[in-house]
Scaffold this motif. Structure first.
Motif, PDB file in Angstrom:
ATOM      1  N   ALA A   7      -6.218  10.985  -1.574  1.00 60.23           N
ATOM      2  CA  ALA A   7      -6.313  12.399  -1.933  1.00 60.23           C
ATOM      3  C   ALA A   7      -5.364  13.236  -1.084  1.00 60.23           C
ATOM      4  CB  ALA A   7      -7.754  12.881  -1.757  1.00 60.23           C
ATOM      5  N   PHE A   8      -5.194  12.843   0.175  1.00 60.89           N
ATOM      6  CA  PHE A   8      -4.283  13.588   1.059  1.00 60.89           C
ATOM      7  C   PHE A   8      -2.850  13.513   0.547  1.00 60.89           C
ATOM      8  CE2 PHE A   8      -1.250  13.310   4.605  1.00 60.89           C
ATOM      9  CZ  PHE A   8      -1.383  14.586   5.126  1.00 60.89           C
ATOM     10  N   THR A  38       0.826  -1.212   0.000  1.00 61.80           N
ATOM     11  CA  THR A  38       0.000   0.000   0.000  1.00 61.80           C
ATOM     12  C   THR A  38       0.853   1.251   0.000  1.00 61.80           C
ATOM     13  OG1 THR A  38      -1.753  -1.174   1.200  1.00 61.80           O
ATOM     14  CG2 THR A  38      -1.831   1.230   1.219  1.00 61.80           C
ATOM     15  N   THR A  39       1.924   1.239   0.776  1.00 63.18           N
ATOM     16  CA  THR A  39       2.799   2.411   0.856  1.00 63.18           C
ATOM     17  C   THR A  39       3.473   2.683  -0.479  1.00 63.18           C
ATOM     18  OG1 THR A  39       3.208   1.979   3.202  1.00 63.18           O
ATOM     19  CG2 THR A  39       4.755   3.424   2.063  1.00 63.18           C
ATOM     20  N   VAL A  40       4.053   1.650  -1.085  1.00 61.91           N
ATOM     21  CA  VAL A  40       4.737   1.829  -2.372  1.00 61.91           C
ATOM     22  C   VAL A  40       3.753   2.263  -3.450  1.00 61.91           C
ATOM     23  CG1 VAL A  40       6.044   0.659  -4.185  1.00 61.91           C
ATOM     24  CG2 VAL A  40       6.567   0.204  -1.778  1.00 61.91           C
ATOM     25  N   GLY A  41       2.624   1.583  -3.537  1.00 57.49           N
ATOM     26  CA  GLY A  41       1.641   1.925  -4.560  1.00 57.49           C
ATOM     27  C   GLY A  41       1.079   3.320  -4.390  1.00 57.49           C
ATOM     28  N   THR A  42       0.764   3.706  -3.160  1.00 55.89           N
ATOM     29  CA  THR A  42       0.214   5.040  -2.905  1.00 55.89           C
ATOM     30  C   THR A  42       1.222   6.128  -3.233  1.00 55.89           C
ATOM     31  OG1 THR A  42      -1.236   4.176  -1.156  1.00 55.89           O
ATOM     32  CG2 THR A  42      -0.793   6.540  -1.147  1.00 55.89           C
ATOM     33  N   ILE A  43       2.475   5.927  -2.856  1.00 49.54           N
ATOM     34  CA  ILE A  43       3.507   6.925  -3.129  1.00 49.54           C
ATOM     35  C   ILE A  43       3.695   7.107  -4.633  1.00 49.54           C
ATOM     36  CG2 ILE A  43       5.998   7.316  -3.012  1.00 49.54           C
ATOM     37  CD1 ILE A  43       5.978   6.297  -0.198  1.00 49.54           C
ATOM     38  N   VAL A  44       3.754   6.007  -5.379  1.00 50.87           N
ATOM     39  CA  VAL A  44       3.960   6.104  -6.827  1.00 50.87           C
ATOM     40  C   VAL A  44       2.790   6.820  -7.487  1.00 50.87           C
ATOM     41  CG1 VAL A  44       4.166   4.777  -8.960  1.00 50.87           C
ATOM     42  CG2 VAL A  44       5.466   4.092  -6.942  1.00 50.87           C
ATOM     43  N   LEU A  45       1.565   6.387  -7.202  1.00 55.42           N
ATOM     44  CA  LEU A  45       0.392   6.985  -7.836  1.00 55.42           C
ATOM     45  C   LEU A  45       0.198   8.442  -7.414  1.00 55.42           C
ATOM     46  CD1 LEU A  45      -2.162   4.033  -7.580  1.00 55.42           C
ATOM     47  CD2 LEU A  45      -0.864   4.773  -9.576  1.00 55.42           C
ATOM     48  N   ALA A  46       0.308   8.718  -6.118  1.00 63.12           N
ATOM     49  CA  ALA A  46       0.059  10.073  -5.635  1.00 63.12           C
ATOM     50  C   ALA A  46       1.140  11.041  -6.081  1.00 63.12           C
ATOM     51  CB  ALA A  46      -0.036  10.067  -4.101  1.00 63.12           C
ATOM     52  N   SER A  47       2.393  10.589  -6.114  1.00 64.71           N
ATOM     53  CA  SER A  47       3.472  11.482  -6.546  1.00 64.71           C
ATOM     54  C   SER A  47       3.355  11.804  -8.034  1.00 64.71           C
ATOM     55  CB  SER A  47       4.828  10.857  -6.232  1.00 64.71           C
ATOM     56  OG  SER A  47       5.004   9.639  -6.941  1.00 64.71           O
ATOM     57  N   LEU A  48       3.005  10.811  -8.852  1.00 65.38           N
ATOM     58  CA  LEU A  48       2.817  11.066 -10.282  1.00 65.38           C
ATOM     59  C   LEU A  48       1.650  12.027 -10.509  1.00 65.38           C
ATOM     60  CD1 LEU A  48       3.366   7.481 -11.764  1.00 65.38           C
ATOM     61  CD2 LEU A  48       4.853   9.474 -12.062  1.00 65.38           C
ATOM     62  N   ALA A  49       0.548  11.802  -9.793  1.00 64.37           N
ATOM     63  CA  ALA A  49      -0.602  12.696  -9.929  1.00 64.37           C
ATOM     64  C   ALA A  49      -0.265  14.098  -9.451  1.00 64.37           C
ATOM     65  CB  ALA A  49      -1.790  12.139  -9.145  1.00 64.37           C
ATOM     66  N   GLY A  50       0.426  14.187  -8.326  1.00 68.28           N
ATOM     67  CA  GLY A  50       0.800  15.505  -7.809  1.00 68.28           C
ATOM     68  C   GLY A  50       1.742  16.248  -8.723  1.00 68.28           C
ATOM     69  N   TYR A  51       2.699  15.527  -9.310  1.00 71.74           N
ATOM     70  CA  TYR A  51       3.624  16.168 -10.233  1.00 71.74           C
ATOM     71  C   TYR A  51       2.910  16.625 -11.501  1.00 71.74           C
ATOM     72  CZ  TYR A  51       7.705  16.969 -13.179  1.00 71.74           C
ATOM     73  OH  TYR A  51       8.636  17.547 -14.010  1.00 71.74           O
ATOM     74  N   LEU A  62      -9.622  16.981  -4.038  1.00 72.01           N
ATOM     75  CA  LEU A  62      -9.798  17.464  -2.673  1.00 72.01           C
ATOM     76  C   LEU A  62     -11.217  17.218  -2.179  1.00 72.01           C
ATOM     77  CD1 LEU A  62      -7.895  20.890  -2.496  1.00 72.01           C
ATOM     78  CD2 LEU A  62      -7.176  18.653  -1.659  1.00 72.01           C
ATOM     79  N   GLY A  63     -12.191  17.307  -3.092  1.00 74.92           N
ATOM     80  CA  GLY A  63     -13.571  17.072  -2.702  1.00 74.92           C
ATOM     81  C   GLY A  63     -13.824  15.672  -2.187  1.00 74.92           C
ATOM     82  N   THR A  64     -13.019  14.714  -2.660  1.00 75.92           N
ATOM     83  CA  THR A  64     -13.194  13.343  -2.176  1.00 75.92           C
ATOM     84  C   THR A  64     -12.837  13.205  -0.699  1.00 75.92           C
ATOM     85  OG1 THR A  64     -10.932  12.720  -2.842  1.00 75.92           O
ATOM     86  CG2 THR A  64     -12.694  12.425  -4.463  1.00 75.92           C
ATOM     87  N   LEU A  65     -12.062  14.153  -0.168  1.00 72.69           N
ATOM     88  CA  LEU A  65     -11.741  14.106   1.259  1.00 72.69           C
ATOM     89  C   LEU A  65     -12.972  14.342   2.116  1.00 72.69           C
ATOM     90  CD1 LEU A  65      -8.384  16.115   1.296  1.00 72.69           C
ATOM     91  CD2 LEU A  65      -8.667  13.658   1.633  1.00 72.69           C
ATOM     92  N   MET A  66     -13.990  15.001   1.556  1.00 69.62           N
ATOM     93  CA  MET A  66     -15.204  15.286   2.313  1.00 69.62           C
ATOM     94  C   MET A  66     -16.243  14.182   2.207  1.00 69.62           C
ATOM     95  SD  MET A  66     -15.657  19.373   1.593  1.00 69.62           S
ATOM     96  CE  MET A  66     -15.494  19.246  -0.190  1.00 69.62           C
ATOM     97  N   VAL A  67     -15.956  13.146   1.426  1.00 69.97           N
ATOM     98  CA  VAL A  67     -16.876  12.022   1.294  1.00 69.97           C
ATOM     99  C   VAL A  67     -16.582  11.019   2.415  1.00 69.97           C
ATOM    100  CG1 VAL A  67     -17.657  10.142  -0.194  1.00 69.97           C
ATOM    101  CG2 VAL A  67     -16.975  12.336  -1.200  1.00 69.97           C
TER     102      VAL A  67
END
Length: 287
Positions: free
Chosen positions: A162-163, A93-106, A124-129
């Motif tokens: 999302a965070f 989960t850590t490796v997958g989340t870092i790869v996906l989130a970093s690519l999306a953030g970049y 960001l709106g998904t954080l409120m769900v």
């Protein structure tokens, strides 16, 4: 009449007193923070009678290290398998989340796109769900794919964060563009610039997000409880919950198992704690 103290001496005395007071408060808070860890170790190495005895002792009269091996030999509690499952799930989960989130953030921070801000605000709106809203649809989807009691079912639905995407995007907005421009002059595109220039120079935020995601994945309970229906797919948290539903509550095994389950988290936190503050602090929240 005694002469009044000079202002400089008074200020120095107040400064020393303030520092001494802060040290005392920090020591008191540290001791208070360590109380749960002390109780886990103390009760885990004690007998059932010493745990429930009204005559409290700071440490058991005899440290029973055999309690530790007893937990792993208990046929009703697959502790070794649960530790392995939790490790595989947390690391994946850590490796997958870092790869996906970093690519999306970049991509949101650097690649010109007309609707980049819209996509970012939707994320960001998904954080409120509330998680309860998506829990049942996620379970139905995983069940229809045949992923019940599998590593895929336990990991893949939890990879989106999302965070983490927000933290990476804000961090990359403050990353020096000059380094990326120099890379493009050398003929590198966005993909190779990201892997060769950006990633090696942003290790603090990667470590910070990775630590937070790892702790969250290790402590997850509800999703592994529902998806990991077979005993072979139990995580540490699910295994610990069996103590509360057992007819005969074995207290010393419960405390030993709890201590074993948090040991990896303590190690990870002690090794990477400075990156948590450094990474989040550098990410900022301003565009």
């Amino acid at each position: 009449m005694p002469k009044p103290m000079p202002k400089q001496d008074t200020h120095a005395a107040l400064t020393k007193a303030g520092r001494a007071l802060r040290v005392v408060i920090l020591i008191a808070l540290a001791l208070l923070f360590l109380v749960p860890f002390y109780l886990l170790v103390r009760n885990g190495l004690a007998t059932e009678r010493e745990i429930t005895s009204p005559d409290w002792t700071f440490f058991p009269r005899e440290l029973r290290w055999s309690n530790l091996t007893e937990v792993f030999r208990d046929p009703s509690l697959p502790m070794a398998r649960a530790l392995l499952n939790s490790t595989l799930i947390a690391v994946s989960t850590t490796v997958g989340t870092i790869v996906l989130a970093s690519l999306a953030g970049y991509g949101l921070a650097r690649i010109p796109y007309r609707y980049a801000n819209v996509v970012f605000y939707v994320i960001l709106g998904t954080l409120m769900v509330p998680a309860a809203v998506t829990f049942v649809p996620s379970f139905v989807l995983v069940s229809s794919l045949g992923w019940i009691s599998t590593l895929r079912g336990l990991v893949i639905p939890t990879l989106f964060s999302a965070f983490a995407c927000f933290i990476f995007r804000q961090y990359f907005l403050g990353f020096p563009k000059e380094l990326e421009d120099a890379a493009r002059v050398d003929g590198l595109g966005y993909w190779r610039t990201y892997w060769r220039i950006v990633v090696p120079n942003t290790r603090p935020v990667f470590a910070a997000v990775g630590t937070i995601v790892f702790i969250g994945a290790w402590n997850a309970f509800l999703w592994p409880l529902v998806i990991g229906q077979d005993q072979e797919a139990w995580t540490v948290q699910v295994a610990l919950s069996t103590f509360t539903t057992a007819q005969n509550l074995n207290l010393h095994e419960l405390f030993v198992a709890a201590a074993v389950s948090i040991a990896p988290l303590v190690v990870v936190f002690l090794l990477l704690q400075r990156y948590i503050v450094a990474g989040v602090e550098r990410s900022g929240i301003d565009d």
